[in-house]
Structure formats: C-alpha cells, structure tokens
Design a protein around this motif. Sequence first.
Motif, PDB file in Angstrom:
ATOM      1  N   SER A  70       0.841  -1.191   0.000  1.00 16.26           N
ATOM      2  CA  SER A  70       0.000   0.000   0.000  1.00 16.26           C
ATOM      3  C   SER A  70       0.879   1.244   0.000  1.00 16.26           C
ATOM      4  N   THR A  71       0.817   1.961  -1.106  1.00 16.55           N
ATOM      5  CA  THR A  71       1.568   3.198  -1.258  1.00 16.55           C
ATOM      6  C   THR A  71       0.643   4.275  -1.789  1.00 16.55           C
ATOM      7  N   PRO A  72       0.978   5.560  -1.572  1.00 15.24           N
ATOM      8  CA  PRO A  72       0.092   6.652  -2.008  1.00 15.24           C
ATOM      9  C   PRO A  72       0.009   6.822  -3.514  1.00 15.24           C
ATOM     10  N   ASP A  73       0.808   6.094  -4.283  1.00 13.54           N
ATOM     11  CA  ASP A  73       0.786   6.272  -5.732  1.00 13.54           C
ATOM     12  C   ASP A  73       0.186   5.086  -6.473  1.00 13.54           C
ATOM     13  N   SER A  74      -0.479   4.176  -5.765  1.00 11.14           N
ATOM     14  CA  SER A  74      -1.127   3.049  -6.436  1.00 11.14           C
ATOM     15  C   SER A  74      -2.309   2.573  -5.600  1.00 11.14           C
ATOM     16  N   GLY A 101     -34.577   7.997 -11.461  1.00 12.72           N
ATOM     17  CA  GLY A 101     -34.491   9.057 -10.474  1.00 12.72           C
ATOM     18  C   GLY A 101     -33.123   9.709 -10.454  1.00 12.72           C
ATOM     19  N   PRO A 102     -32.947  10.741  -9.608  1.00  8.10           N
ATOM     20  CA  PRO A 102     -31.656  11.423  -9.521  1.00  8.10           C
ATOM     21  C   PRO A 102     -30.673  10.640  -8.655  1.00  8.10           C
ATOM     22  N   HIS A 103     -29.396  10.666  -9.023  1.00  2.62           N
ATOM     23  CA  HIS A 103     -28.358   9.960  -8.270  1.00  2.62           C
ATOM     24  C   HIS A 103     -27.071  10.779  -8.273  1.00  2.62           C
ATOM     25  N   THR A 104     -26.294  10.623  -7.198  1.00  2.00           N
ATOM     26  CA  THR A 104     -24.968  11.220  -7.111  1.00  2.00           C
ATOM     27  C   THR A 104     -23.949  10.100  -6.992  1.00  2.00           C
ATOM     28  N   ILE A 105     -22.985  10.092  -7.905  1.00  2.00           N
ATOM     29  CA  ILE A 105     -21.933   9.064  -7.932  1.00  2.00           C
ATOM     30  C   ILE A 105     -20.611   9.726  -7.549  1.00  2.00           C
ATOM     31  N   ARG A 106     -19.942   9.170  -6.550  1.00  2.00           N
ATOM     32  CA  ARG A 106     -18.672   9.728  -6.090  1.00  2.00           C
ATOM     33  C   ARG A 106     -17.578   8.666  -6.179  1.00  2.00           C
ATOM     34  N   LEU A 107     -16.426   9.053  -6.735  1.00  2.00           N
ATOM     35  CA  LEU A 107     -15.264   8.177  -6.814  1.00  2.00           C
ATOM     36  C   LEU A 107     -14.193   8.691  -5.849  1.00  2.00           C
ATOM     37  N   GLN A 108     -13.473   7.772  -5.226  1.00  2.67           N
ATOM     38  CA  GLN A 108     -12.416   8.120  -4.280  1.00  2.67           C
ATOM     39  C   GLN A 108     -11.209   7.222  -4.532  1.00  2.67           C
ATOM     40  N   LEU A 109     -10.036   7.812  -4.690  1.00  2.00           N
ATOM     41  CA  LEU A 109      -8.817   7.022  -4.832  1.00  2.00           C
ATOM     42  C   LEU A 109      -8.381   6.517  -3.459  1.00  2.00           C
ATOM     43  N   VAL A 110      -8.103   5.214  -3.390  1.00  2.00           N
ATOM     44  CA  VAL A 110      -7.654   4.601  -2.142  1.00  2.00           C
ATOM     45  C   VAL A 110      -6.453   3.714  -2.441  1.00  2.00           C
ATOM     46  N   MET A 111      -5.658   3.458  -1.420  1.00  3.22           N
ATOM     47  CA  MET A 111      -4.513   2.568  -1.568  1.00  3.22           C
ATOM     48  C   MET A 111      -4.984   1.123  -1.628  1.00  3.22           C
ATOM     49  N   ASN A 112      -4.064   0.212  -1.865  1.00  2.00           N
ATOM     50  CA  ASN A 112      -4.407  -1.200  -2.045  1.00  2.00           C
ATOM     51  C   ASN A 112      -5.113  -1.801  -0.836  1.00  2.00           C
ATOM     52  N   ASN A 113      -4.835  -1.252   0.350  1.00  2.47           N
ATOM     53  CA  ASN A 113      -5.497  -1.767   1.549  1.00  2.47           C
ATOM     54  C   ASN A 113      -6.826  -1.066   1.823  1.00  2.47           C
ATOM     55  N   GLY A 114      -7.251  -0.184   0.926  1.00  2.00           N
ATOM     56  CA  GLY A 114      -8.530   0.502   1.079  1.00  2.00           C
ATOM     57  C   GLY A 114      -8.456   1.817   1.825  1.00  2.00           C
ATOM     58  N   SER A 115      -7.262   2.209   2.291  1.00  2.00           N
ATOM     59  CA  SER A 115      -7.123   3.464   3.026  1.00  2.00           C
ATOM     60  C   SER A 115      -7.158   4.650   2.065  1.00  2.00           C
ATOM     61  N   ALA A 116      -7.803   5.727   2.499  1.00  2.00           N
ATOM     62  CA  ALA A 116      -7.872   6.931   1.684  1.00  2.00           C
ATOM     63  C   ALA A 116      -6.503   7.597   1.611  1.00  2.00           C
ATOM     64  N   LEU A 117      -6.275   8.342   0.535  1.00  2.00           N
ATOM     65  CA  LEU A 117      -5.038   9.088   0.401  1.00  2.00           C
ATOM     66  C   LEU A 117      -5.069  10.313   1.311  1.00  2.00           C
ATOM     67  N   ASN A 118      -3.914  10.897   1.527  1.00  2.00           N
ATOM     68  CA  ASN A 118      -3.823  12.100   2.345  1.00  2.00           C
ATOM     69  C   ASN A 118      -2.976  13.132   1.603  1.00  2.00           C
TER      70      ASN A 118
END
Length: 254
Positions: A70-74, A101-118
């Motif tokens: 798990s690294t911040p670049d992958s 109906g209406p929907h909101t779709i959000r994408l989030q980049l996370v590391m291989n272990n599922g942790s969010a980037l900082n």
Amino acid sequence: MNRTAFILVCVAIGLLGGSGLSAPNARAAPGPTLSIVSPANNAIVGNGSPVAIVFAVTNFNLTEPDAGPSTPDSGHAAVFVDGGFAETSSTNTLVIPLPSGPHTIRLQLVMNNGSALNPDVTASVAVMVTRGPATGAPGLSIVSPREGALLGTDSTVSFRVTNFVLVPAGGPAGVTDDAPLHLNLKDGPHTLTLELIDNGGQSLTPDVAASLHITVRALVGRVQPFDATPYFALANVLLGLGIVAAIYRKLEVD
C-alpha cells in the motif's frame, strides 16, 4: 585557531551555503489527481440504460485491491452511489445499473489496503436516470376531463405522457399509445389519480403522478326516454269523466 579547526569551519560553511542555494530549487512530486470524463454533470441517462462512468487519474497506478504494498501512488477507485459504498474499480471505466431518479456518484482514490489518500482525492457527478428518452424527466398530465367535472358513469379520461416509454405491464418492451381510459364509476365524488411506474410495478423516483376530482351522476350524458305514462293516466281519467257526463245527460233527457 589552528589549521585543522580552520578547515573544519570552512567545510561547515560550504555545506550550509550549498544547502541554502539548493533548497529553493527542490520541488515535491505532484500528487495523484482524479477526474470524471463522462457522463457530464446533471446528464440524463434514458431508456433505463445503466450509467457508464469513464474517469482519468494522474500520478496514480490503478491496481486490483490487495495486489501489492500500500503506497500513495497506487491502488483503486472506491465507488459510492447516493452516499453508500457500491463497488471498487481498478480500470478507468465502470457500468452501474441504477433505478430511475436522480443519483450522485462519487469516486475516491484509495490505496491497495482501502485506506484513503492524504489529502483525500475524490470526484463526483450527478445524473438523472429515466425509463423514457434521454431528453428530460418523465412527465404526466390529465388532458380531460377538467378539475371538478360532472360526468356520467360511462366516461373517458385522456392523458399525456412525456419522456417516458409506455410498455405492456410486465411484458417485453413495446410502445403502447396513451389512448383514453374508460371508466365505469358509481354515483358520487371521486378522486382520480394516474401514476407512472416502472416495469416492476414500483413508483418512479421522484413520483410522477397527476390527480383530479370528479363527480359522477348516473344520468349525466344520457338521453332520457319520454315517459308518457302520467299523461295516459290523466287521459283515461278525463275519458272516464266524459263517459259519466254523457250517461248523466242521457238519463236527464229520458
């Protein structure tokens, strides 16, 4: 100051000077970015089609979850629909089937272990899904009768549908027309409501409906036959009186 001390001082000054000159030229590597290429924000996805998402990343390698350290670049993209987690994507495209109906779709980049980037890296898009053509939200209106109308028991209701494909209930797709509805209601006041529903019998989101209030009277709109019975009865009475009068006169003459 002896010669050895003088050389050490010069070396220290040189190191400090070199560090001071090189510090302004040092730049941190750019961080990952994420953008949604399509659909456009507030796009309308028609004909009940799933939503196809295409996104782009920079300075970030998309990999399968748990595929390496798990690294911040992958890592991968976590996908959220209307605030809830839906799935993950390790490619730049994904297809999401959604109800109307209406929907909101959000994408989030996370590391291989599922942790969010900082810092966090996200992108969002709003879409409208409809069972009708991709030209606008479904609409429904009652053309006739008018609000508060007085109708007979055998009446019709005409309506108009926009941006929505009518199909046989529970059957395969096949456009049907919006022919008038025939009603056979009892006497009295009624509230008539029409509503668009999907092929599974569920209401659209948001609801699409139209209502009006009518009153039914059994004889409204019908030609009432002429009832001559009272007049025949009166004629019979008058005829009877005439006969009695004629008999009375004859008796007087005799």
